[in-house]
Scaffold this motif. Structure first.
Motif, PDB file in Angstrom:
ATOM      1  N   GLU A  37      -9.675   5.115  -2.557  1.00 13.83           N
ATOM      2  CA  GLU A  37      -8.344   5.010  -1.950  1.00 13.83           C
ATOM      3  C   GLU A  37      -7.299   4.470  -2.917  1.00 13.83           C
ATOM      4  O   GLU A  37      -6.136   4.346  -2.560  1.00 13.83           O
ATOM      5  N   GLY A  38      -7.729   4.138  -4.138  1.00 14.35           N
ATOM      6  CA  GLY A  38      -6.782   3.699  -5.150  1.00 14.35           C
ATOM      7  C   GLY A  38      -6.618   2.201  -5.289  1.00 14.35           C
ATOM      8  O   GLY A  38      -5.717   1.744  -5.992  1.00 14.35           O
ATOM      9  N   ARG A 233      -3.045  -1.582  -4.017  1.00 20.02           N
ATOM     10  CA  ARG A 233      -3.028  -0.154  -4.321  1.00 20.02           C
ATOM     11  C   ARG A 233      -1.581   0.315  -4.306  1.00 20.02           C
ATOM     12  O   ARG A 233      -0.790  -0.087  -3.452  1.00 20.02           O
TER      13      ARG A 233
END
Length: 237
Positions: A37-38, A233
């Protein structure tokens, strides 16, 4: 009997006696899903890599240290900021504050100001610190410090226990969360925020209240405070 009671309380609270989650998930690390998901870690649990004093290249020589997987501040040593800059992001962290304590996490912090100004997610002992009674609730835990108060009822845990916070910044829109509950939301540059800032201690600060690419800041404010599981993120534009 005392040991048994402590273990029972820890299990009821959803954590083991050493503060680790019952799932056995390692602290200060990312799961495969999170990496996908970063998410990245801003604190590795072992070193101060990725952090330095505001407007300096070095880390404070005193006041801050890593202990038992926590980034600990004795209350001195000055504020520290992330090495990287962020503007659209989701930030999560866990924290503990000593009784009577006062600290905060700031974002939109830039080096072109002489002091470490930014939008602050307040961390406070609301029951014991006098700031909680000032500014109409705009200085309690999860507030946009001195600008916007959070919702009236939030699940703030007792000082010394572990709270989890989240800041979401998507363009002009900002949200503060505490222990899974949305505390507040606002839009930078909106008439409501401009009016609130005009009544705050930041009313003469040029550009305050507008989003900008800046550091994440952890505050040293004469109180013991612990941080861990600091992750971020970046969000697409």
């Amino acid at each position: 009997m005392k040991i048994f009671g402590f273990l029972l309380v820890a299990l009821v609270c959803g954590r083991s006696a050493d503060g680790a989650p019952p799932s056995g998930k390692a602290e200060n690390s990312l799961e495969a899903r999170e990496r996908g998901e970063g998410w990245t870690m801003l604190f590795d649990g072992n070193t101060t890599a990725g952090w330095h004093s505001f407007r300096k290249s070095s880390f404070p020589a005193q006041g801050w240290k890593v202990t038992n997987g926590w980034l600990y501040c004795s209350g001195s040593g000055g504020d520290i900021v992330s090495s990287n800059l962020y503007d659209r992001f989701e930030l999560r962290w866990e924290w503990r504050l000593a009784p009577g304590g006062n600290s905060g996490v700031k974002y939109f912090v830039t080096d072109d100001r002489p002091t470490a100004l930014g939008h602050e997610y307040q961390l406070l002992d609301d029951a014991a610190h006098p700031d909680a009674k000032l500014a109409g609730g705009k200085r309690v835990t999860a507030a946009f410090y001195d600008v916007q108060a959070p919702s009236a009822s939030l699940p703030v845990k007792r000082m010394g226990e572990i709270n989890e916070s989240r800041v979401l910044v998507r363009g002009n829109h900002v949200e503060h969360w505490l222990n899974g509950v949305k505390a507040l939301e606002y839009d930078c540059g909106s008439p409501e925020i401009k009016a609130a800032i005009s009544q705050s201690k930041f009313k003469t600060t040029p550009g305050f209240g507008l989003p900008t690419r800046g550091h994440i800041l952890l505050q040293a404010h004469r109180s013991e405070v612990w941080f861990r599981n600091i992750k971020i993120r970046e969000l697409p534009k």
